[in-house]
Design a protein around this motif. Structure first.
Motif, PDB file in Angstrom:
ATOM      1  N   VAL A 168       0.835  -1.204   0.000  1.00 46.48           N
ATOM      2  CA  VAL A 168       0.000   0.000   0.000  1.00 46.48           C
ATOM      3  C   VAL A 168       0.870   1.255   0.000  1.00 46.48           C
ATOM      4  O   VAL A 168       0.579   2.224  -0.709  1.00 46.48           O
ATOM      5  CB  VAL A 168      -0.958  -0.019   1.211  1.00 46.48           C
ATOM      6  CG1 VAL A 168      -1.582   1.337   1.417  1.00 46.48           C
ATOM      7  CG2 VAL A 168      -2.034  -1.047   1.013  1.00 46.48           C
TER       8      VAL A 168
ATOM      9  N   LEU B 117       2.117   1.747  -3.452  1.00 52.25           N
ATOM     10  CA  LEU B 117       1.017   2.140  -4.334  1.00 52.25           C
ATOM     11  C   LEU B 117       0.715   3.631  -4.207  1.00 52.25           C
ATOM     12  O   LEU B 117       0.648   4.354  -5.205  1.00 52.25           O
ATOM     13  CB  LEU B 117      -0.213   1.323  -3.925  1.00 52.25           C
ATOM     14  CG  LEU B 117      -1.343   1.128  -4.911  1.00 52.25           C
ATOM     15  CD1 LEU B 117      -0.842   0.317  -6.067  1.00 52.25           C
ATOM     16  CD2 LEU B 117      -2.475   0.392  -4.220  1.00 52.25           C
ATOM     17  N   GLN B 118       0.549   4.106  -2.961  1.00 53.61           N
ATOM     18  CA  GLN B 118       0.186   5.508  -2.758  1.00 53.61           C
ATOM     19  C   GLN B 118       1.400   6.419  -2.852  1.00 53.61           C
ATOM     20  O   GLN B 118       1.304   7.538  -3.346  1.00 53.61           O
ATOM     21  CB  GLN B 118      -0.487   5.707  -1.396  1.00 53.61           C
ATOM     22  CG  GLN B 118      -1.730   4.882  -1.194  1.00 53.61           C
ATOM     23  CD  GLN B 118      -2.892   5.350  -2.025  1.00 53.61           C
ATOM     24  OE1 GLN B 118      -2.766   6.266  -2.821  1.00 53.61           O
ATOM     25  NE2 GLN B 118      -4.026   4.701  -1.870  1.00 53.61           N
TER      26      GLN B 118
ATOM     27  N   ILE C  34      -3.052  11.986   1.609  1.00 58.14           N
ATOM     28  CA  ILE C  34      -3.343  10.792   0.811  1.00 58.14           C
ATOM     29  C   ILE C  34      -3.228   9.530   1.650  1.00 58.14           C
ATOM     30  O   ILE C  34      -4.133   8.702   1.685  1.00 58.14           O
ATOM     31  CB  ILE C  34      -2.390  10.721  -0.407  1.00 58.14           C
ATOM     32  CG1 ILE C  34      -2.793  11.774  -1.422  1.00 58.14           C
ATOM     33  CG2 ILE C  34      -2.422   9.348  -1.029  1.00 58.14           C
ATOM     34  CD1 ILE C  34      -2.112  11.626  -2.737  1.00 58.14           C
TER      35      ILE C  34
ATOM     36  N   ARG D  19      -6.935   7.935   2.475  1.00 61.27           N
ATOM     37  CA  ARG D  19      -7.223   6.774   1.636  1.00 61.27           C
ATOM     38  C   ARG D  19      -6.962   5.464   2.349  1.00 61.27           C
ATOM     39  O   ARG D  19      -7.659   4.477   2.110  1.00 61.27           O
ATOM     40  CB  ARG D  19      -6.348   6.818   0.389  1.00 61.27           C
ATOM     41  CG  ARG D  19      -6.761   7.866  -0.598  1.00 61.27           C
ATOM     42  CD  ARG D  19      -5.921   7.741  -1.830  1.00 61.27           C
ATOM     43  NE  ARG D  19      -6.215   8.767  -2.788  1.00 61.27           N
ATOM     44  CZ  ARG D  19      -5.487   8.979  -3.862  1.00 61.27           C
ATOM     45  NH1 ARG D  19      -4.414   8.237  -4.082  1.00 61.27           N
ATOM     46  NH2 ARG D  19      -5.802   9.921  -4.713  1.00 61.27           N
ATOM     47  N   GLU D  20      -5.902   5.428   3.173  1.00 57.63           N
ATOM     48  CA  GLU D  20      -5.499   4.130   3.717  1.00 57.63           C
ATOM     49  C   GLU D  20      -5.579   4.040   5.239  1.00 57.63           C
ATOM     50  O   GLU D  20      -6.281   3.202   5.782  1.00 57.63           O
ATOM     51  CB  GLU D  20      -4.060   3.798   3.290  1.00 57.63           C
ATOM     52  CG  GLU D  20      -3.785   3.968   1.825  1.00 57.63           C
ATOM     53  CD  GLU D  20      -4.457   2.903   0.992  1.00 57.63           C
ATOM     54  OE1 GLU D  20      -4.917   1.900   1.570  1.00 57.63           O
ATOM     55  OE2 GLU D  20      -4.535   3.075  -0.227  1.00 57.63           O
ATOM     56  N   LEU D  21      -4.808   4.911   5.922  1.00 56.73           N
ATOM     57  CA  LEU D  21      -4.562   4.665   7.340  1.00 56.73           C
ATOM     58  C   LEU D  21      -5.834   4.725   8.184  1.00 56.73           C
ATOM     59  O   LEU D  21      -6.126   3.802   8.938  1.00 56.73           O
ATOM     60  CB  LEU D  21      -3.518   5.654   7.873  1.00 56.73           C
ATOM     61  CG  LEU D  21      -3.134   5.447   9.333  1.00 56.73           C
ATOM     62  CD1 LEU D  21      -2.472   4.098   9.525  1.00 56.73           C
ATOM     63  CD2 LEU D  21      -2.213   6.541   9.826  1.00 56.73           C
TER      64      LEU D  21
ATOM     65  N   MET E 176      -7.538   1.684  10.073  1.00 53.52           N
ATOM     66  CA  MET E 176      -7.447   1.678  11.520  1.00 53.52           C
ATOM     67  C   MET E 176      -8.830   1.599  12.154  1.00 53.52           C
ATOM     68  O   MET E 176      -9.041   0.848  13.110  1.00 53.52           O
ATOM     69  CB  MET E 176      -6.729   2.925  11.983  1.00 53.52           C
ATOM     70  CG  MET E 176      -5.906   2.669  13.195  1.00 53.52           C
ATOM     71  SD  MET E 176      -5.300   4.185  13.825  1.00 53.52           S
ATOM     72  CE  MET E 176      -6.825   4.952  14.265  1.00 53.52           C
TER      73      MET E 176
ATOM     74  N   ASN F 293      -8.171  -4.334   1.909  1.00 57.73           N
ATOM     75  CA  ASN F 293      -7.817  -2.938   1.674  1.00 57.73           C
ATOM     76  C   ASN F 293      -6.815  -2.828   0.539  1.00 57.73           C
ATOM     77  O   ASN F 293      -6.933  -1.960  -0.330  1.00 57.73           O
ATOM     78  CB  ASN F 293      -7.240  -2.336   2.950  1.00 57.73           C
ATOM     79  CG  ASN F 293      -6.766  -0.924   2.727  1.00 57.73           C
ATOM     80  OD1 ASN F 293      -7.523  -0.079   2.286  1.00 57.73           O
ATOM     81  ND2 ASN F 293      -5.502  -0.676   2.997  1.00 57.73           N
ATOM     82  N   LEU F 294      -5.824  -3.743   0.554  1.00 59.68           N
ATOM     83  CA  LEU F 294      -4.854  -3.725  -0.542  1.00 59.68           C
ATOM     84  C   LEU F 294      -5.561  -3.978  -1.871  1.00 59.68           C
ATOM     85  O   LEU F 294      -5.306  -3.286  -2.866  1.00 59.68           O
ATOM     86  CB  LEU F 294      -3.767  -4.781  -0.298  1.00 59.68           C
ATOM     87  CG  LEU F 294      -2.782  -4.964  -1.444  1.00 59.68           C
ATOM     88  CD1 LEU F 294      -2.023  -3.697  -1.718  1.00 59.68           C
ATOM     89  CD2 LEU F 294      -1.815  -6.104  -1.143  1.00 59.68           C
TER      90      LEU F 294
ATOM     91  N   SER G  98      -7.548  -0.830  -2.905  1.00 57.04           N
ATOM     92  CA  SER G  98      -6.652   0.251  -3.325  1.00 57.04           C
ATOM     93  C   SER G  98      -6.020  -0.052  -4.665  1.00 57.04           C
ATOM     94  O   SER G  98      -5.850   0.827  -5.508  1.00 57.04           O
ATOM     95  CB  SER G  98      -5.544   0.450  -2.292  1.00 57.04           C
ATOM     96  OG  SER G  98      -6.079   0.905  -1.104  1.00 57.04           O
TER      97      SER G  98
END
Lengths: 252, 248
Positions: free
Chosen positions: A60, A63-64, B81, B85-87, B91, B239-240, B243
């Motif tokens: 990830v 990717l980002q 970002i 988008r991710e964290l 979480m 999630n991976l 994304s």
């Protein structure tokens, strides 16, 4: 006023529990074989969930990160971000969270079950110190197993990051390796491992404390296991932040 | 290996039954409201503490990393970002999933080992409709809201960390944030929350429902533990996947 007092009481009880564990751990007799047995169980139970949870993180980040680095034409530098992020931050923190979820909750449940069934008191009657025989081996096992698992997750994280950067993201392999080896210092590795040892100890301590404090029946055991996970995650994030600030201040 | 395959096939069968119960009938509303409140409002305090620290941490850690090659100015972008988008969604899913999933699994496993589920069946009340469906709906709808909330708190915290602690320029941070983080990113975060919530609830109810009477009290512990660990691992893996599909 009352919740404040309760909080203070809990902190005090936790601290005196910690001193108890510390004192028991440094004095003999030590139950090394019991500790090794717990370590073997923990490694066996944790290795797959921990690996599966941390490996995608590297992917990830690649990717980002690539998207941001591309804007500035710096995609060759991606691995410096990936390496430090994995080695110092995400691999230790996430590995510890998963150890808390898997190992911490099972240790708390085990001690809680023993407590509820009166086995802890039975040990004390047989003049076996339950602290020494049940709690300390669990704490030491967690402290040693978490850094071990972290070594594996470091490799997995960087590997999955490489997969998403080089074959899938089109970054040059040589540049990736060059920036990775130039940026990662042994200090990064030690910071990560030290954090893991710290978090692992916290997992073992909280599990032991809540497990020993179990009162009641099956539901209380479940609650102890569940609380262990939640409290440890809060503590890990809090300590992680404090450590990051301290390291930034010290310039490491 | 055969154990794993059996669990997987059990899970798929359970998922089919649960989905049928979830989408063919309207769940009992009071039940749904109670679970929604427990899952959603019950997690807000925990989530707030965690996201504040995660947001501050994201700023401090990225600063330490970017400083090495003189990229401090990217901080706003990276924190925006990486965080939105991710964290924060992951979480929220892992932490609230651990809390909510453990509660769901423990409650269902308790009912199962005390034969309350069988009692419902005897009274010709469908346990899927009355026990599983309201919980599935509650968590599926609560987690996106929690993810959206985590995004807002997290961005605020990483801004505070960058400006007040690290002494970066607030204007640069804000303009970078506005440049790279759009409504679509917030929407993706909430969409992830929807998927994760559904997955966490399905896994938790599955493990709770699978607890057998002969396992007794230990069965409850096993169900809880598996709900937490499987839920977290599946959310991170998924999630991976999401994304990769959206941004890869």
């Amino acid at each position: 006023m009352r919740p404040m007092l309760q909080l203070l009481a809990t902190i005090g009880a936790g601290f005196s529990f910690f001193l108890d564990v510390l004192h028991t751990a440094v004095t003999s007799p030590r139950h090394i074989s019991e500790m090794l047995r717990i370590m073997a169980t923990l490694v066996k139970r944790c290795i797959i969930p921990v690996g599966l949870a941390v490996a995608p993180v590297g992917a990830v980040i690649s990717l980002q990160g690539l998207e941001i680095f591309r804007m500035f034409g710096l995609d060759r530098m991606l691995s410096s971000l990936l390496g430090t992020a994995i080695f110092r931050e995400y691999s230790p923190a996430l590995a510890s969270v998963m150890v808390a979820a898997q190992a911490g909750s099972s240790i708390a449940a085990r001690i809680g079950t023993m407590k509820v069934r009166g086995q802890i008191d039975a040990l004390a009657v047989m003049s076996v110190d339950p602290m020494r025989y049940v709690v300390v081996p669990g704490v030491v096992a967690c402290m040693l197993v978490t850094p071990l698992l972290n070594v594996l997750t470091n490799v997995l994280g960087v590997l999955s990051g490489w997969v998403f950067a080089v074959p899938l993201g089109g970054v040059n392999h040589g540049a990736f390796i060059e920036h990775l080896t130039a940026q990662i210092t042994p200090a990064d590795l030690w910071v990560g491992l030290g954090k893991c040892a710290l978090f692992g100890t916290a997992v073992g301590l909280i599990a032991g404390y809540l497990g020993m404090g179990t009162k009641g029946g099956a539901e209380a055991v479940g609650k102890a296991a569940n609380d262990t996970v939640v409290y440890t995650i809060v503590l890990i994030l809090l300590v992680d932040y404090v450590v990051s600030m301290a390291l930034l201040g010290a310039g490491i | 290996m055969s154990e794993l395959l059996r669990t997987l096939s059990d899970f798929l069968l359970f998922a089919r039954r649960a989905l049928a119960a979830q989408f063919t009938q309207i769940p009992p509303l009071p039940e749904f409201a109670r679970h929604f409140y427990q899952a959603g409002v019950g997690s807000v305090g925990l989530l707030t503490i965690l996201t504040v620290f995660a947001g501050l941490n994201l700023s401090v850690q990225s600063y330490a990393t970017f400083e090495r090659f003189g990229g401090q100015d990217f901080l706003g972008m990276f924190a925006g970002i990486g965080g939105v988008r991710e964290l924060y969604p992951v979480m929220a899913a892992v932490v609230c999933g651990a809390r909510i999933g453990a509660n769901l699994a423990a409650a269902l496993a308790n009912m199962k080992i005390s034969e309350q589920v069988e009692a419902l069946e005897v009274m010709s009340v469908d346990p899927m409709r009355h026990l599983v469906a309201p919980r599935l709906w509650a968590v599926t709808l609560a987690l996106p809201v929690l993810c959206g909330y985590a995004n807002v708190i997290g961005i605020g915290a990483s801004y505070a960390g960058a400006v007040w602690q690290l002494g970066l320029d607030g204007g640069t941070f804000r303009s970078q944030l506005a440049e790279v983080v759009g409504l679509s990113d917030l929407a993706v975060g909430m969409f992830k929350g929807l998927v994760f919530g559904w997955l966490v609830a399905l896994i938790a109810t599955f493990h709770g429902y699978r607890a057998a009477k002969k396992e007794g009290a230990e069965g409850v512990g096993i169900a809880t533990n598996r709900a937490i660990v499987h839920g977290a691992v599946m959310c991170i893996l998924l999630n991976l996947g999401i994304s990769w599909l959206l941004y890869g």
